[in-house]
Design an enzyme around this catalytic site. Structure first.
Site, PDB file in Angstrom:
ATOM      1  N   LYS A 167       0.827  -1.207   0.000  1.00 47.62           N
ATOM      2  CA  LYS A 167       0.000   0.000   0.000  1.00 47.62           C
ATOM      3  C   LYS A 167       0.864   1.260   0.000  1.00 47.62           C
ATOM      4  O   LYS A 167       1.928   1.301   0.618  1.00 47.62           O
ATOM      5  CB  LYS A 167      -0.922  -0.028   1.224  1.00 47.62           C
ATOM      6  CG  LYS A 167      -1.993   1.061   1.251  1.00 47.62           C
ATOM      7  CD  LYS A 167      -2.915   0.851   2.439  1.00 47.62           C
ATOM      8  CE  LYS A 167      -4.008   1.918   2.504  1.00 47.62           C
ATOM      9  NZ  LYS A 167      -4.912   1.710   3.661  1.00 47.62           N
ATOM     10  N   SER A 242      -9.554   2.036   2.281  1.00 47.26           N
ATOM     11  CA  SER A 242      -8.544   2.786   1.554  1.00 47.26           C
ATOM     12  C   SER A 242      -7.503   1.912   0.869  1.00 47.26           C
ATOM     13  O   SER A 242      -6.653   2.429   0.129  1.00 47.26           O
ATOM     14  CB  SER A 242      -7.833   3.743   2.525  1.00 47.26           C
ATOM     15  OG  SER A 242      -7.192   3.025   3.574  1.00 47.26           O
ATOM     16  N   SER A 243      -7.534   0.596   1.088  1.00 42.30           N
ATOM     17  CA  SER A 243      -6.594  -0.307   0.413  1.00 42.30           C
ATOM     18  C   SER A 243      -7.197  -0.821  -0.889  1.00 42.30           C
ATOM     19  O   SER A 243      -7.055  -1.999  -1.237  1.00 42.30           O
ATOM     20  CB  SER A 243      -6.231  -1.479   1.337  1.00 42.30           C
ATOM     21  OG  SER A 243      -5.778  -1.036   2.585  1.00 42.30           O
ATOM     22  N   ILE A 263      -8.144   0.701   9.825  1.00 40.50           N
ATOM     23  CA  ILE A 263      -8.672   1.243  11.088  1.00 40.50           C
ATOM     24  C   ILE A 263     -10.149   0.896  11.192  1.00 40.50           C
ATOM     25  O   ILE A 263     -10.577   0.202  12.098  1.00 40.50           O
ATOM     26  CB  ILE A 263      -8.470   2.773  11.174  1.00 40.50           C
ATOM     27  CG1 ILE A 263      -7.003   3.119  11.416  1.00 40.50           C
ATOM     28  CG2 ILE A 263      -9.304   3.349  12.331  1.00 40.50           C
ATOM     29  CD1 ILE A 263      -6.736   4.602  11.571  1.00 40.50           C
ATOM     30  N   GLY A 264     -10.928   1.384  10.240  1.00 43.62           N
ATOM     31  CA  GLY A 264     -12.376   1.167  10.268  1.00 43.62           C
ATOM     32  C   GLY A 264     -12.889   0.384   9.083  1.00 43.62           C
ATOM     33  O   GLY A 264     -14.053   0.528   8.713  1.00 43.62           O
ATOM     34  N   GLY A 265     -12.022  -0.432   8.476  1.00 41.53           N
ATOM     35  CA  GLY A 265     -12.468  -1.266   7.366  1.00 41.53           C
ATOM     36  C   GLY A 265     -11.630  -1.130   6.111  1.00 41.53           C
ATOM     37  O   GLY A 265     -12.020  -1.603   5.044  1.00 41.53           O
ATOM     38  N   SER A 266     -10.458  -0.502   6.189  1.00 43.79           N
ATOM     39  CA  SER A 266      -9.671  -0.205   4.999  1.00 43.79           C
ATOM     40  C   SER A 266      -9.064  -1.432   4.337  1.00 43.79           C
ATOM     41  O   SER A 266      -8.605  -1.350   3.196  1.00 43.79           O
ATOM     42  CB  SER A 266      -8.553   0.792   5.335  1.00 43.79           C
ATOM     43  OG  SER A 266      -9.092   2.073   5.574  1.00 43.79           O
TER      44      SER A 266
END
Length: 571
Positions: A167, A242-243, A263-266
């Protein structure tokens, strides 16, 4: 003196002309200040746009040079259409490593395999916008050196010769960790992050960097440097974030393994969007050394909610392989020795294999009383519950306490530095022409979140009403997909709906009828329950359903596999 001052103030209050001059001066000063600020910002924005274009041009020129060089070996970005290339891109990381470890023959050349993966990644970068920086030439040099290693040395490296995508926010020696910000370009990392260093020690080859959203923290992947990433299943959709670039590269067969952060689902969101496997380890079990924050200098003082690096792959076994490398008990320089913040807990083989015979008491829930889950998600939780019970564990229902307070707490922790000031600094430093949607989310806090939730719920309810109008009593398959995709076949009542798209609920409902196998763009004549129709139409079918308009060359890969081991199943 005091009398003189009072006299001046009194004369000033009585002099209307003086009032007007002062107010005019203040207005001119403010206007001048705003004009100068605007000009400075415009100049900075123009500079950063040119900087981003230069960075992108350097990448594209290097990509074109690599493709020209690869043609000397009879390869091209369309190599995925060749039988050998298809076989290589379809292999799991485990299969690739075992092939390299077992033989020194030309058929098992790391260099040849890396060339195929790099060419496919180059094509995916052009078609899907999935790539940030590309390290193809460097990866080829590493692959050549690995081909010279003896078999004994190869067998000590569990990921020997396996190409890995990293990433864009994780430090790789010689590359920028831009976090989607033009202000962070041309600032190459001097050394690898801890997790990349350990992957290299295990024989892996970082060869491409996945695209991300600006400043991260958003479930899509778009920025002013690398552009917008697209979903390989359907280019009209996002791969998530974000990934997102990592998941897209894995899904289209360009990378056996990718490393993201969450963090929250990336990791989990793009894995779900792209139909691959992703794993978010417990925070602070994996080192964050060498993973800068999306700020001008990369600092991150907030420790309440931290990112966790994790793998993305096409099978669970490959995820396990990466976690073994990071938590390996046989390493001479373990992760907790490289990073003192990591607890000294190694990979527990007996616990993982089940030989320890330790039963757990596990809580589960399908609804947190705040955001209603889609039916497919509820069913997935219940299937996991059944599997855990079958393995001998105790699974009990768990009611989430005060679920409505959690968004407030999350926003308060993430904005503890003053309304996400750190992220705002990164955005201001970037000065790109694209607005940062994230700031609106945290600026308005829970009110903004609730508004989005209400809009989503309205969209789901509208889709359900439309589907029920077309077919009274229907199970509303459209709700399977959050915003209510149109479906043509209701899998519960066996009646066509008025939707215009292909069957989208087929993945989630085993009883759905599949009309078209979009890997081969053939119509399934048998109209049998999914996923068997696609597999019978084409042994190479991926078992997915969507738009056949996506470029065939970079479609997700082919063989049906066992979900845990990753081994290919018979067609």
């Amino acid at each position: 003196m005091q009398n003189a001052v009072f006299g001046f103030v009194a004369s000033f209050q009585d002099d209307k002309t003086c009032h007007s001059k002062v107010f005019a001066g203040v207005a001119v000063g403010l206007a001048l200040h705003r004009t100068i600020s605007y000009l400075r910002r415009s100049q900075r924005q123009s500079e950063l746009q040119k900087q981003a274009e230069k960075k992108r041009m350097i990448r594209d020129q290097a990509r074109d040079a690599f493709i020209i060089e690869a043609k000397k070996y009879g390869s091209s970005p369309d190599a995925a259409t060749h039988e050998h290339a298809v076989a290589v891109c379809d292999m799991t990381a485990q299969e690739l490593a075992e092939k390299f470890q077992a033989s020194l023959s030309n058929e098992s050349s790391v260099e040849d395999t890396m060339r195929v993966l790099a060419l496919r990644a180059a094509g995916a970068g052009r078609t899907l916008g999935s790539n940030a920086e590309e390290l193809f030439s460097e990866a080829m040099e590493i692959a050549k050196s690995l081909d010279q290693e003896p078999v004994v040395q190869r067998q000590s490296k569990p990921l020997f010769g396996v190409g890995v995508s990293i990433k864009d926010c994780i430090n790789v020696r010689g590359c920028d960790s831009t976090c989607g910000l033009a202000a962070k370009t041309f600032q190459p990392a001097q050394e690898d992050s801890v997790i990349v260093e350990m992957l290299r020690d295990a024989g892996a080859i970082p060869f491409v960097r996945g695209n991300i959203p600006q400043c991260l923290m958003i479930p899509e992947s778009s920025n002013a440097i690398w552009g917008t990433a697209l979903n390989p299943w359907n280019i009209a959709r996002t791969p998530g974030g974000s990934s997102g670039g990592e998941a897209a590269l894995v899904a289209c067969g360009a990378a056996p393994i990718a490393i993201g952060t969450d963090i929250g689902g990336s990791i989990r969101i793009p894995s779900n969007c792209c139909g691959v496997y992703g794993f978010k380890p417990t925070p602070e079990r994996i080192s964050n050394l060498g993973i800068p924050a999306p700020r001008p200098k990369g600092e991150n003082g907030q420790r309440g909610i931290v990112a966790s690096p994790g793998p993305i792959a096409r099978c669970v076994a490959d995820l396990v392989s990466v976690m073994r490398v990071w938590w390996q008990p046989y390493a001479t320089n373990k992760m907790f020795q490289r990073d003192p913040y990591i607890p000294p807990v190694e990979f527990n083989e007996s616990s993982f294999s089940g030989t320890a015979k330790k039963t757990l008491r596990i809580g589960y829930y399908t609804d947190d009383a705040y955001c209603e889950s889609a039916p497919s998600f509820k069913r997935a939780v219940l299937q996991a519950k059944a599997a855990l019970e079958q393995a001998g564990h105790t699974v009990v229902p768990f009611e989430v306490p005060s679920a409505t307070e959690y968004p407030d707490i999350m926003f308060q922790v993430l904005s503890a530095d003053g309304n996400m000031q750190g992220f705002m600094d990164g955005y201001v430093a970037s000065c790109t022409d694209k607005p940062l949607v994230l700031m609106g989310t945290f600026a308005y806090g829970r009110d903004f979140f609730q508004l989005q939730f209400q809009q989503t719920t309205l969209s789901m309810n509208t889709s359900q009403v439309q589907l029920q109008q077309a077919s009274p009593g229907c199970c509303a398959c459209a709700v399977e997909w959050l915003h209510g995709d149109n479906v043509r076949w209701c899998c519960a009542c066996n009646v066509w709906s008025r939707g215009v798209g292909d069957v989208q609920c087929a993945r989630a409902w085993p009883g759905a009828r599949v009309k078209r196998c979009w890997t081969t763009t053939k119509t399934c004549t048998a109209m049998q329950p999914s996923p068997t129709p696609c597999v019978r139409c084409s042994p190479r079918c991926c078992g997915g359903w969507g738009s056949p308009a996506r470029p065939r060359s970079y479609e997700p890969q082919g063989r049906r596999r066992h979900t845990s081991t990753g081994r290919a199943l018979p067609s």
